[in-house]
Design a protein around this motif. Structure first.
Motif: not given
Length: 452
Positions: A91-115
């Motif tokens: 049970x979450x309460x007002x004031x609680x938080x969630x954590x969201x699993x992120x993804x790097x920006x596709x442009x950064x990923x492609x830049x690294x792959x190409x580099x």
């Protein structure tokens, strides 16, 4: 062509001897695996231990994503609702938080792959292990890196490509640069003599790994080296903007802002979502910044700026439900700060409806960039409401909440409160007021939203 910043540094250190740290030993092996191998469709960190987790990682589906603030000289603000169907056993309460699993920006990923010239290998499944030739003692594969992974997903889901590189990483990059100027620039950054340069160009400007690579175009590290040195792509915390309802659907709402001039990794990912998109998230452990059923009778004052108002929407949601059930609730006032009244007042209609329904007693706003604004900052409103706020702080039934920038806003509000308390006691000395506020915080009567 050598970058102007790089040229300036090279000229400053031309001919000067440098003291370099030892090259960190390599220890990771990344080898393509033969045969058929299938990677999980879930986020690669979904089964990893999450920071401050109260639940496992859950599947959330976007049921709505609306733009609630937009315009000139303001960050665009989005209001998101996720439905989830797994039993979170939480049970979450007002004031609680969630954590969201992120993804790097596709442009950064492609830049690294190409580099790194990995176009042909980026989607090939690789095994991650410890190199047999390593001299590193007690070498381990980072816990957030799967032992079987494709390079593209490794870059996208596991490694923080925008983290400011530590000097150990920069030192490891030196042999990876074929151009003498690039090597020299990297040497300066990681040297004892170049510490001021490192602070100026990396720390103060917040240049991340991708930005550094763009300054030294001949540098082509191995993917294994990045696993050894880049930190984890951490989940991003967001305040929950709705209350938990026993008889309702499993829903979580949050609000975030996106800066076009300085976009964040997670906000860039989130703003590109579409209805029914899958988001991996978990509930984080509660902090002292909560508002629970047993506190509904307390009188509360809520202070927030920008998206710092969003957790209070959960407070008001809980109060609305209690009022609808016939329960007695204490008084609640909101002090909210925004840039402009006409284009950055977050969830204004929703707040006004809560006032109309008796859930919120009053809202006092401040607008920092409106020329005709009588109150520029929430501190101005706090000073205006001095008598009420001092009474609330001194009352055994009063609770005071502050949500906003912990580096600037929270200390400024604390200082304002301490001064008001000193003035109310007709005492110019603030030491007693500081001790009083410190005790309020320890007792849980003065609650600040500080990210862990």
């Amino acid at each position: 062509m050598v970058n102007a910043e790089v040229s300036k540094v090279l000229l400053e250190f031309e001919g000067k001897p440098l003291t370099l740290p030892a090259v960190p030993p390599s220890y990771i092996s990344l080898d393509a695996k033969s045969g058929a191998h299938f990677l999980p469709t879930a986020h690669l960190q979904a089964n990893a231990t999450q920071p401050f987790a109260a639940t496992k990682v859950l599947d959330g589906f976007v049921s709505s994503l609306n733009t609630v603030v937009d315009g000139e000289d303001v960050k665009t603000v989005y209001d998101v609702t996720l439905n989830y169907f797994q039993d979170a056993l939480h049970r979450h309460w007002p004031g609680d938080t969630i954590g969201i699993l992120a993804y790097n920006m596709p442009t950064d990923v492609e830049h690294l792959v190409n580099r790194l010239d990995l176009q042909a290998k980026a989607d090939v499944v690789h095994g991650v292990g410890i190199a047999s030739s390593t001299t590193k003692k007690a070498a381990k594969v980072p816990l957030f890196v799967p032992t079987v992974v494709s390079l593209r997903r490794l870059f996208s889901e596991c490694l923080d490509l925008r983290a400011v590189p530590k000097k150990s990483l920069i030192r490891a990059l030196v042999p990876c640069a074929s151009d003498p100027s690039d090597r020299r620039f990297l040497e300066v950054l990681c040297s004892k003599e170049g510490h001021a340069v490192y602070e100026k160009y990396m720390l103060k400007q917040g240049k991340g790994f991708i930005s550094l690579l763009k300054l030294v175009p001949s540098c082509k590290p191995t993917a294994a080296l990045l696993v050894e040195h880049l930190p984890r792509l951490m989940p991003r915390p967001y305040s929950i903007a709705n209350a938990y309802h026993e008889d309702g659907k499993a829903v979580v709402r949050f609000i975030f802002s996106h800066s076009a001039s300085n976009p964040g990794i997670t906000t860039t990912y989130l703003r590109g979502l579409h209805p029914n998109a899958l988001v991996y998230f978990y509930f984080r452990q509660s902090t002292s910044f909560t508002y629970k059923d047993e506190e509904l009778k307390n009188n509360i004052i809520m202070v927030g700026t920008g998206t710092g108002v969003s957790p209070y929407l959960a407070f008001l949601d809980l109060r609305a439900e209690a009022l609808a059930k016939g329960h007695t609730i204490g008084k609640a006032d909101l002090i909210a700060g925004f840039r402009y009244r006409d284009r950055s007042y977050l969830c204004r209609e929703e707040i006004m409806d809560y006032i109309k329904d008796g859930v919120l007693d009053a809202s006092y706003d401040a607008f920092s960039r409106d020329q005709d604004s009588q109150f520029k900052y929430v501190q101005d409103r706090i000073r205006q409401r001095k008598a009420q706020i001092v009474e609330n702080l001194r009352s055994p039934d009063g609770l005071f909440y502050v949500c906003g920038d912990s580096k600037v806003l929270l200390p400024e509000i604390t200082a304002t409160i301490e001064k008001l308390l000193a003035e109310s006691a007709e005492n110019e000395e603030t030491e007693g007021s500081k001790a009083f506020v410190d005790q309020l915080k320890k007792d849980g009567k003065y609650r600040e939203d500080i990210w862990l």
